[in-house]
Design an enzyme around this catalytic site. Structure first.
Site, PDB file in Angstrom:
ATOM      1  CE  LYS A 192     -12.625  -6.827  -2.597  1.00  0.00           C
ATOM      2  NZ  LYS A 192     -12.050  -6.734  -3.822  1.00  0.00           N
ATOM      3  CD  GLU A 268      -4.135   6.036   4.221  1.00  0.00           C
ATOM      4  OE1 GLU A 268      -3.904   7.122   3.723  1.00  0.00           O
ATOM      5  OE2 GLU A 268      -3.863   5.915   5.439  1.00  0.00           O
ATOM      6  CB  CYS A 303      -4.224   8.148  -3.930  1.00  0.00           C
ATOM      7  SG  CYS A 303      -2.764   7.620  -3.353  1.00  0.00           S
ATOM      8  CD  GLU A 402      -9.379  10.081  -6.603  1.00  0.00           C
ATOM      9  OE1 GLU A 402     -10.242   9.558  -6.385  1.00  0.00           O
ATOM     10  OE2 GLU A 402      -8.057   9.924  -6.370  1.00  0.00           O
TER      11      GLU A 402
HETATM   12  P1  NAD Z   1     -12.811   1.396  -5.092  1.00  0.00           P
HETATM   13  O1  NAD Z   1     -13.148   2.166  -3.974  1.00  0.00           O
HETATM   14  O2  NAD Z   1     -13.687   1.178  -6.359  1.00  0.00           O
HETATM   15  O3  NAD Z   1     -12.198  -0.176  -4.709  1.00  0.00           O
HETATM   16  C1  NAD Z   1     -11.356  -0.301  -3.870  1.00  0.00           C
HETATM   17  C2  NAD Z   1     -11.677  -1.686  -3.139  1.00  0.00           C
HETATM   18  O4  NAD Z   1     -13.090  -1.688  -2.427  1.00  0.00           O
HETATM   19  C3  NAD Z   1     -11.608  -2.771  -4.085  1.00  0.00           C
HETATM   20  O5  NAD Z   1     -10.982  -3.917  -3.404  1.00  0.00           O
HETATM   21  C4  NAD Z   1     -13.222  -3.074  -4.308  1.00  0.00           C
HETATM   22  O6  NAD Z   1     -13.561  -4.245  -4.798  1.00  0.00           O
HETATM   23  C5  NAD Z   1     -13.653  -2.841  -2.926  1.00  0.00           C
HETATM   24  N1  NAD Z   1     -15.153  -2.518  -2.926  1.00  0.00           N
HETATM   25  C6  NAD Z   1     -15.589  -1.678  -4.068  1.00  0.00           C
HETATM   26  N2  NAD Z   1     -17.028  -1.584  -3.966  1.00  0.00           N
HETATM   27  C7  NAD Z   1     -17.095  -2.186  -2.665  1.00  0.00           C
HETATM   28  C8  NAD Z   1     -18.345  -2.118  -1.693  1.00  0.00           C
HETATM   29  N3  NAD Z   1     -19.785  -1.789  -2.130  1.00  0.00           N
HETATM   30  N4  NAD Z   1     -18.234  -2.849  -0.655  1.00  0.00           N
HETATM   31  C9  NAD Z   1     -17.224  -3.370  -0.262  1.00  0.00           C
HETATM   32  N5  NAD Z   1     -16.025  -3.159  -0.971  1.00  0.00           N
HETATM   33  C10 NAD Z   1     -16.052  -2.555  -2.141  1.00  0.00           C
HETATM   34  O7  NAD Z   1     -11.366   1.962  -5.817  1.00  0.00           O
HETATM   35  P2  NAD Z   1     -10.434   1.743  -7.028  1.00  0.00           P
HETATM   36  O8  NAD Z   1     -11.487   2.203  -8.201  1.00  0.00           O
HETATM   37  O9  NAD Z   1      -9.842   0.143  -6.862  1.00  0.00           O
HETATM   38  O10 NAD Z   1      -9.272   2.479  -6.621  1.00  0.00           O
HETATM   39  C11 NAD Z   1      -9.278   3.982  -7.007  1.00  0.00           C
HETATM   40  C12 NAD Z   1      -9.452   4.768  -5.670  1.00  0.00           C
HETATM   41  O11 NAD Z   1      -8.251   4.567  -4.726  1.00  0.00           O
HETATM   42  C13 NAD Z   1      -9.171   6.435  -6.032  1.00  0.00           C
HETATM   43  O12 NAD Z   1     -10.020   7.023  -5.362  1.00  0.00           O
HETATM   44  C14 NAD Z   1      -7.707   6.412  -5.372  1.00  0.00           C
HETATM   45  O13 NAD Z   1      -7.453   7.780  -5.004  1.00  0.00           O
HETATM   46  C15 NAD Z   1      -7.820   5.601  -4.002  1.00  0.00           C
HETATM   47  N6  NAD Z   1      -6.483   5.391  -3.607  1.00  0.00           N
HETATM   48  C16 NAD Z   1      -6.051   6.007  -2.270  1.00  0.00           C
HETATM   49  C17 NAD Z   1      -4.834   5.777  -1.855  1.00  0.00           C
HETATM   50  C18 NAD Z   1      -4.284   6.460  -0.669  1.00  0.00           C
HETATM   51  O14 NAD Z   1      -3.518   5.992   0.052  1.00  0.00           O
HETATM   52  N7  NAD Z   1      -5.108   7.357  -0.165  1.00  0.00           N
HETATM   53  C19 NAD Z   1      -4.086   4.869  -2.561  1.00  0.00           C
HETATM   54  C20 NAD Z   1      -4.486   4.076  -3.828  1.00  0.00           C
HETATM   55  C21 NAD Z   1      -5.550   4.577  -4.259  1.00  0.00           C
END
Ligand code: NAD
Length: 501
Positions: A192, A268, A303, A402
């Protein structure tokens, strides 16, 4: 295709490019069962990019069932390793052949500069798929050192059906880091993508089918987190879930696993990475330049963004002045212009969040040293200037939370010990860096840093061969390298009693 296109070339292509708008389930492109669709927006101009199937729990059931059938009849896991390797490599080659198309979709969908999509996102994705494909017929299992009356084998087996949920900041690369090892290990996958950036994930799955990955082995469900994402997290027939995204949502996936079938969860998550520059650093200009790129690259939507700059007081002013000089060359521009190195933030909602943090930093008493403004409003896009706060105290929210935008918090310290203490005083532990010319200090600080990736005299250096992931609330498990297989395999011990030996 050549990558020497001009802004006008990319604009023309943007008008004619096909927007992939269907889910991929069981080898076929299909609409959501509900018939619902949603509209991704180009964050550089606020314009719709077409519409995409909005999958929810009902589609998750269908996709997981297809993935289970594919796993159960071993159409992929049971294929000869050499053949699976060739298919993954054909897939990687197709990704390369479609570089311009994939790069353009990525840029239109999430606002990053086309030059980055071309030079970073597409090649890193194809290399990742090719690298894990190559590993398929190179990895051996183990035999335990038992007494002679037994033979104990330790074998790695695919875990089964793997759900993958990824964010929008590197839509293809984040997906590839999971798909590479999960598929190489022989699993079936349901991916997804983030609702903001579903386009390249769909296109990657189309290319996987073209390369010969059997139907049902790689399914892609565009949709929203609280519906499709949650349904995957709670599904009783998903064996493992690999997530990249925010720490808050990562915690939800741990709960979903506990409320359902205790699926293996790999996370992650977020970061607030410390970038330390000590007074014995022999090339302060290089350090400051790396610090600027470490926070402004990808609009700060990283990230591992080095968002907390921790600088020795003796060199603090000089480092900040150099960062300002570099930032002046990194002003936001049209992502389709090959000369642009800072694009749009992923969406207006996220831009408002970043601007809120800039207000919070001022209210907390930090000095707005540079930037801080929304720019290019006339374009309808979500652009924010490279921003630096000085006089930051590590307890401020801009130093602890963050922001995920081009906002740097610069903290002054008196020595290396204080730098280390401040660096670790945060709930995250993803990336960290130290600049010093003293090898003993480099060892001491890098050992003391509680982070999954530590850079010494560089920042964001990277290769698929090294593991990536976080300590503390930055995650559980590792992406990249052969260690990533731990997330997607079960270890089986088979103890065979021998007689007459
Ligand atoms: P997010 O957590 O809002 O969303 C990530 C994914 O989770 C999306 O596909 C989203 O649809 C899904 N999601 C959101 N709410 C959900 C729920 N209630 N239940 C199930 N799935 C849900 O993150 P974002 O805004 O898309 O991305 C930014 C974040 O990602 C930052 O915190 C960043 O640090 C992190 N990130 C981490 C890494 C790593 O390797 N550690 C890499 C890239 C990004």
């Amino acid at each position: 295709m050549s990558n020497s296109k001009t802004l006008a070339d990319w604009q023309a292509l943007a008008h004619s490019i096909r927007i992939p708008g269907q889910a991929i389930i069981d080898g076929k492109a299909c609409d959501a069962l509900s018939g619902k669709r949603f509209t991704p927006i180009n964050p550089a101009n606020g314009q719709p990019l077409g519409d995409v199937a909005e999958c929810d729990a009902a589609d998750v059931d269908v996709a997981v069932a297809a993935a289970r059938r594919a796993f159960a009849d071993r159409r992929w896991a049971g294929m000869a390793p050499g053949q699976r390797k060739r298919i993954m490599q054909r897939w990687a080659a197709l990704i390369d052949e479609h570089t311009d198309e994939l790069a353009l979709l990525e840029t239109l969908n999430m606002g990053k500069p086309i030059s980055d999509s071309l030079s970073v996102d597409v090649p890193a994705t194809s290399r990742c798929i090719a690298w894990y494909g190559e590993a398929i017929d190179k990895i051996y299992d183990e035999i335990a050192p038992t007494a002679s009356n037994a033979l104990a084998t330790i074998t790695r087996e695919p875990v089964g059906v793997v759900a993958v949920v990824v964010p929008w900041n590197f839509p293809m690369i984040m997906a590839a880091w999971k798909l590479g090892p999960a598929l190489a290990a022989g699993n079936s996958v349901v991916l997804k993508p983030a609702e903001q950036s579903p386009l390249t994930a769909i296109r990657l799955a189309e290319l996987a089918l073209e390369a010969g990955i059997p139907a049902g082995v790689l399914n892609v469900l565009p949709g929203f987190g609280p519906t499709a994402g949650k349904a995957l997290g709670l599904h009783m027939d998903v064996d493992a879930l690999a997530f990249t995204g925010s720490t808050d949502v990562g915690k939800l996936f741990m709960q979903y696993a506990g409320q359902s079938n205790l699926k293996k969860v790999g996370l992650e998550c977020g970061g607030k990475s410390p970038h330390i520059i000590l007074d014995d650093c022999e090339d302060l200009d290089a350090a400051a330049t790396a610090a600027a790129w470490g926070i402004f690259f990808n609009q700060g939507e990283m990230c591992t963004a080095g968002s907390r700059l921790i600088v020795h007081e003796k060199v603090y002013d000089r480092v900040l002045a150099k960062i300002a000089e570099v930032a002046a060359t990194l002003q936001p521009g049209d992502p389709l212009d090959p000369a642009t190195s800072l694009g749009a933030l992923v969406e207006h909602k996220h831009m408002e969040r970043v601007l809120d943090y800039i207000r919070i930093g001022q209210e907390e008493g930090a000095t707005l040293y540079l930037g801080g403004q929304q720019v290019r409003q006339d374009t309808g896009g979500a652009f924010v200037q490279p921003t630096v706060f000085s006089d930051v105290n590590n307890s401020m929210r801009i130093a602890q939370e963050e922001i995920f935008g081009p906002v740097l918090a610069a903290i002054r310290v008196k020595d290396a010990d204080e730098a280390l203490q401040v660096a670790n005083d945060v709930c995250y532990g993803l990336g960290a860096a130290v600049w010093t010319s003293n090898i003993n200090t480099a060892h001491r600080i890098s050992r003391g840093l509680r982070a999954g990736v530590v850079y010494v005299n560089c920042y964001d250096a990277d290769d698929i061969t090294v593991p990536f992931g976080g300590y503390k609330q930055s995650g559980i498990g590792r992406d990249k390298s052969l260690h990533a297989f731990d997330k997607y395999t079960e270890l089986k011990t088979t103890w065979i009693r021998l007689t007459g030996c």
